[in-house]
Write a protein that holds these residues in place. Structure first.
Motif, PDB file in Angstrom:
ATOM      1  N   PRO A  41       0.804  -1.230   0.000  1.00  0.00           N
ATOM      2  CA  PRO A  41       0.000   0.000   0.000  1.00  0.00           C
ATOM      3  C   PRO A  41       0.833   1.274   0.000  1.00  0.00           C
ATOM      4  O   PRO A  41       0.443   2.275  -0.606  1.00  0.00           O
ATOM      5  CB  PRO A  41      -0.827  -0.138   1.286  1.00  0.00           C
ATOM      6  CG  PRO A  41      -0.999  -1.613   1.452  1.00  0.00           C
ATOM      7  CD  PRO A  41       0.310  -2.206   0.997  1.00  0.00           C
ATOM      8  N   VAL A  42       1.995   1.246   0.663  1.00  0.00           N
ATOM      9  CA  VAL A  42       2.830   2.449   0.686  1.00  0.00           C
ATOM     10  C   VAL A  42       3.351   2.779  -0.710  1.00  0.00           C
ATOM     11  O   VAL A  42       3.548   3.952  -1.050  1.00  0.00           O
ATOM     12  CB  VAL A  42       3.994   2.278   1.688  1.00  0.00           C
ATOM     13  CG1 VAL A  42       4.987   1.225   1.210  1.00  0.00           C
ATOM     14  CG2 VAL A  42       4.694   3.604   1.937  1.00  0.00           C
ATOM     15  N   ASP A  43       3.560   1.760  -1.544  1.00  0.00           N
ATOM     16  CA  ASP A  43       3.981   2.015  -2.924  1.00  0.00           C
ATOM     17  C   ASP A  43       2.870   2.703  -3.709  1.00  0.00           C
ATOM     18  O   ASP A  43       3.116   3.615  -4.506  1.00  0.00           O
ATOM     19  CB  ASP A  43       4.363   0.702  -3.610  1.00  0.00           C
ATOM     20  CG  ASP A  43       5.523   0.004  -2.923  1.00  0.00           C
ATOM     21  OD1 ASP A  43       6.585   0.630  -2.795  1.00  0.00           O
ATOM     22  OD2 ASP A  43       5.361  -1.155  -2.511  1.00  0.00           O
ATOM     23  N   ARG A  47       3.014   6.467  -5.336  1.00  0.00           N
ATOM     24  CA  ARG A  47       2.699   6.714  -6.748  1.00  0.00           C
ATOM     25  C   ARG A  47       1.563   7.718  -6.903  1.00  0.00           C
ATOM     26  O   ARG A  47       1.562   8.552  -7.808  1.00  0.00           O
ATOM     27  CB  ARG A  47       2.316   5.395  -7.415  1.00  0.00           C
ATOM     28  CG  ARG A  47       2.109   5.474  -8.918  1.00  0.00           C
ATOM     29  CD  ARG A  47       1.374   4.240  -9.406  1.00  0.00           C
ATOM     30  NE  ARG A  47       0.000   4.233  -8.919  1.00  0.00           N
ATOM     31  CZ  ARG A  47      -0.704   3.135  -8.685  1.00  0.00           C
ATOM     32  NH1 ARG A  47      -0.165   1.945  -8.851  1.00  0.00           N
ATOM     33  NH2 ARG A  47      -1.957   3.226  -8.263  1.00  0.00           N
ATOM     34  N   ALA A  48       0.592   7.666  -5.992  1.00  0.00           N
ATOM     35  CA  ALA A  48      -0.565   8.553  -6.083  1.00  0.00           C
ATOM     36  C   ALA A  48      -0.281   9.955  -5.554  1.00  0.00           C
ATOM     37  O   ALA A  48      -1.112  10.855  -5.704  1.00  0.00           O
ATOM     38  CB  ALA A  48      -1.740   7.944  -5.325  1.00  0.00           C
ATOM     39  N   GLY A  49       0.875  10.155  -4.912  1.00  0.00           N
ATOM     40  CA  GLY A  49       1.225  11.474  -4.394  1.00  0.00           C
ATOM     41  C   GLY A  49       0.765  11.732  -2.979  1.00  0.00           C
ATOM     42  O   GLY A  49       0.918  12.853  -2.472  1.00  0.00           O
ATOM     43  N   VAL A  50       0.231  10.715  -2.318  1.00  0.00           N
ATOM     44  CA  VAL A  50      -0.281  10.903  -0.955  1.00  0.00           C
ATOM     45  C   VAL A  50       0.844  11.289  -0.001  1.00  0.00           C
ATOM     46  O   VAL A  50       0.701  12.212   0.815  1.00  0.00           O
ATOM     47  CB  VAL A  50      -0.989   9.622  -0.468  1.00  0.00           C
ATOM     48  CG1 VAL A  50      -1.402   9.769   0.992  1.00  0.00           C
ATOM     49  CG2 VAL A  50      -2.204   9.323  -1.336  1.00  0.00           C
ATOM     50  N   ALA A  54       1.486  14.879   1.916  1.00  0.00           N
ATOM     51  CA  ALA A  54       1.519  14.950   3.379  1.00  0.00           C
ATOM     52  C   ALA A  54       2.854  15.460   3.903  1.00  0.00           C
ATOM     53  O   ALA A  54       3.031  15.598   5.117  1.00  0.00           O
ATOM     54  CB  ALA A  54       1.231  13.570   3.968  1.00  0.00           C
ATOM     55  N   GLY A  55       3.796  15.729   2.996  1.00  0.00           N
ATOM     56  CA  GLY A  55       5.099  16.228   3.414  1.00  0.00           C
ATOM     57  C   GLY A  55       6.059  15.154   3.879  1.00  0.00           C
ATOM     58  O   GLY A  55       7.132  15.460   4.406  1.00  0.00           O
ATOM     59  N   VAL A  56       5.700  13.883   3.678  1.00  0.00           N
ATOM     60  CA  VAL A  56       6.568  12.781   4.109  1.00  0.00           C
ATOM     61  C   VAL A  56       7.727  12.594   3.137  1.00  0.00           C
ATOM     62  O   VAL A  56       8.863  12.345   3.543  1.00  0.00           O
ATOM     63  CB  VAL A  56       5.754  11.476   4.234  1.00  0.00           C
ATOM     64  CG1 VAL A  56       6.660  10.306   4.598  1.00  0.00           C
ATOM     65  CG2 VAL A  56       4.647  11.638   5.269  1.00  0.00           C
ATOM     66  N   ILE A  57       7.437  12.685   1.839  1.00  0.00           N
ATOM     67  CA  ILE A  57       8.462  12.597   0.802  1.00  0.00           C
ATOM     68  C   ILE A  57       8.613  13.973   0.169  1.00  0.00           C
ATOM     69  O   ILE A  57       7.614  14.572  -0.242  1.00  0.00           O
ATOM     70  CB  ILE A  57       8.076  11.562  -0.270  1.00  0.00           C
ATOM     71  CG1 ILE A  57       8.046  10.157   0.332  1.00  0.00           C
ATOM     72  CG2 ILE A  57       9.053  11.597  -1.441  1.00  0.00           C
ATOM     73  CD1 ILE A  57       7.639   9.077  -0.654  1.00  0.00           C
ATOM     74  N   PRO A  58       9.824  14.500   0.100  1.00  0.00           N
ATOM     75  CA  PRO A  58      10.002  15.835  -0.489  1.00  0.00           C
ATOM     76  C   PRO A  58       9.655  15.837  -1.975  1.00  0.00           C
ATOM     77  O   PRO A  58       9.879  14.841  -2.669  1.00  0.00           O
ATOM     78  CB  PRO A  58      11.497  16.119  -0.269  1.00  0.00           C
ATOM     79  CG  PRO A  58      12.128  14.774  -0.096  1.00  0.00           C
ATOM     80  CD  PRO A  58      11.100  13.912   0.560  1.00  0.00           C
ATOM     81  N   ALA A 125      10.680 -11.277  -1.039  1.00  0.00           N
ATOM     82  CA  ALA A 125      10.436  -9.842  -1.187  1.00  0.00           C
ATOM     83  C   ALA A 125       9.197  -9.380  -0.435  1.00  0.00           C
ATOM     84  O   ALA A 125       9.029  -8.179  -0.206  1.00  0.00           O
ATOM     85  CB  ALA A 125      10.307  -9.481  -2.666  1.00  0.00           C
ATOM     86  N   THR A 126       8.324 -10.302  -0.035  1.00  0.00           N
ATOM     87  CA  THR A 126       7.134  -9.903   0.720  1.00  0.00           C
ATOM     88  C   THR A 126       7.418  -9.758   2.209  1.00  0.00           C
ATOM     89  O   THR A 126       6.564  -9.277   2.957  1.00  0.00           O
ATOM     90  CB  THR A 126       5.995 -10.928   0.549  1.00  0.00           C
ATOM     91  OG1 THR A 126       6.319 -12.142   1.247  1.00  0.00           O
ATOM     92  CG2 THR A 126       5.745 -11.237  -0.916  1.00  0.00           C
ATOM     93  N   LEU A 127       8.594 -10.169   2.649  1.00  0.00           N
ATOM     94  CA  LEU A 127       8.877 -10.211   4.080  1.00  0.00           C
ATOM     95  C   LEU A 127       9.158  -8.855   4.736  1.00  0.00           C
ATOM     96  O   LEU A 127       8.578  -8.561   5.788  1.00  0.00           O
ATOM     97  CB  LEU A 127      10.066 -11.140   4.353  1.00  0.00           C
ATOM     98  CG  LEU A 127       9.778 -12.633   4.436  1.00  0.00           C
ATOM     99  CD1 LEU A 127      11.083 -13.419   4.397  1.00  0.00           C
ATOM    100  CD2 LEU A 127       9.019 -12.950   5.715  1.00  0.00           C
ATOM    101  N   PRO A 128      10.050  -8.024   4.199  1.00  0.00           N
ATOM    102  CA  PRO A 128      10.563  -6.913   5.013  1.00  0.00           C
ATOM    103  C   PRO A 128       9.505  -6.003   5.625  1.00  0.00           C
ATOM    104  O   PRO A 128       9.392  -5.914   6.855  1.00  0.00           O
ATOM    105  CB  PRO A 128      11.466  -6.160   4.031  1.00  0.00           C
ATOM    106  CG  PRO A 128      11.923  -7.211   3.072  1.00  0.00           C
ATOM    107  CD  PRO A 128      10.735  -8.103   2.903  1.00  0.00           C
ATOM    108  N   LEU A 129       8.732  -5.309   4.822  1.00  0.00           N
ATOM    109  CA  LEU A 129       7.798  -4.329   5.366  1.00  0.00           C
ATOM    110  C   LEU A 129       6.653  -5.003   6.118  1.00  0.00           C
ATOM    111  O   LEU A 129       6.304  -4.609   7.238  1.00  0.00           O
ATOM    112  CB  LEU A 129       7.251  -3.453   4.239  1.00  0.00           C
ATOM    113  CG  LEU A 129       6.433  -2.231   4.662  1.00  0.00           C
ATOM    114  CD1 LEU A 129       7.260  -1.315   5.548  1.00  0.00           C
ATOM    115  CD2 LEU A 129       5.946  -1.470   3.437  1.00  0.00           C
ATOM    116  N   ASN A 130       6.072  -6.042   5.527  1.00  0.00           N
ATOM    117  CA  ASN A 130       4.918  -6.693   6.147  1.00  0.00           C
ATOM    118  C   ASN A 130       5.291  -7.429   7.425  1.00  0.00           C
ATOM    119  O   ASN A 130       4.643  -7.272   8.468  1.00  0.00           O
ATOM    120  CB  ASN A 130       4.283  -7.672   5.156  1.00  0.00           C
ATOM    121  CG  ASN A 130       3.711  -6.979   3.945  1.00  0.00           C
ATOM    122  OD1 ASN A 130       3.071  -5.943   4.059  1.00  0.00           O
ATOM    123  ND2 ASN A 130       3.941  -7.538   2.771  1.00  0.00           N
ATOM    124  N   ALA A 131       6.320  -8.261   7.361  1.00  0.00           N
ATOM    125  CA  ALA A 131       6.685  -9.065   8.527  1.00  0.00           C
ATOM    126  C   ALA A 131       7.258  -8.198   9.646  1.00  0.00           C
ATOM    127  O   ALA A 131       7.003  -8.449  10.830  1.00  0.00           O
ATOM    128  CB  ALA A 131       7.682 -10.147   8.128  1.00  0.00           C
TER     129      ALA A 131
END
Length: 212
Positions: A41-43, A47-50, A54-58, A125-131
């Motif tokens: 979801p963060v990807d 991509r959507a600019g959220v 929100a100022g999280v990514i410059p 590749a599914t492990l890092p963020l989710n796990a």
């Protein structure tokens, strides 16, 4: 090398390939030849600019995508890894201009771990963020005896069920009725279908309710 980037925000149609220089690792970093990268979801929010909104990514003209990666070490630098090691990693610094959707990615060695031998790169590749999200949540309630996991058939919820079971907790899982067999395979001790009066139905299975 090739990298997937966006130059404007929107749906999948805004993603494009770009030719960019191969990144060079600095002190304490490794370069990974990417074999697989997950979609989270963060990807989609990136991509959507959220996250930029929100100022999280410059703001920047070109933004790379991808947080989770599996592959092999291409340049070990001054770390303890070796070239050819199968690893998984998390792009844990939001300000990095490029992500894991690329031929190569540079990460801090502290954000990289050996990949389990039993997993393919796609699975790893599914492990890092989710796990990690599931594990960190369980760390907050590590002294309890029972837990309720909502969204138990989802990416984070599934790992939460499996990790809680591995820690010896009594796991009550909440998911759609069609997912009961799946979450029990993950390690759920009890199952409650999504729906109204959830708290009452949980207490019917666990008198007094769950600990967390």
């Amino acid at each position: 090398m090739r990298a997937v980037v966006v130059r404007r925000f929107g749906g999948p149609e805004v993603m494009e390939y770009a030719e960019v220089p191969v990144p060079v690792p600095g002190p304490g970093q490794v370069r990974i030849r990417v074999a697989a990268a997950a979609v989270n979801p963060v990807d989609l929010a990136t991509r959507a600019g959220v996250l930029t909104g929100a100022g999280v990514i410059p703001p920047r003209e070109v933004l790379g995508l991808g947080w989770d990666v599996a592959g092999e070490i291409d340049d070990a630098g001054d770390t303890g890894f070796r070239v050819g090691d199968a690893v998984l990693g998390l792009r844990d610094r939001i300000a990095l201009p490029l992500g894991a959707y690329a031929d190569y990615v540079v990460l801090d060695a502290s954000a990289v771990a050996p990949a389990p031998d039993s997993l393919s790169p796609v699975e790893a590749a599914t492990l890092p963020l989710n796990a990690l999200t599931a594990a960190q949540a369980l760390d907050l309630v590590e002294t309890v005896g029972s837990v309720l996991v909502t969204g138990a058939a989802g990416a984070v919820g599934g790992y939460a069920v499996a990790l809680a079971h591995a820690r010896g907790l009594h796991v009550v899982a909440v998911a759609g009725e069609a997912d009961e067999a799946l979450v029990r395979e993950f390690g759920a001790d009890a199952f409650v279908p999504r729906g109204p009066a959830l708290a009452d139905r949980v207490r019917a299975l666990v008198p007094g309710g769950v600990d967390a």
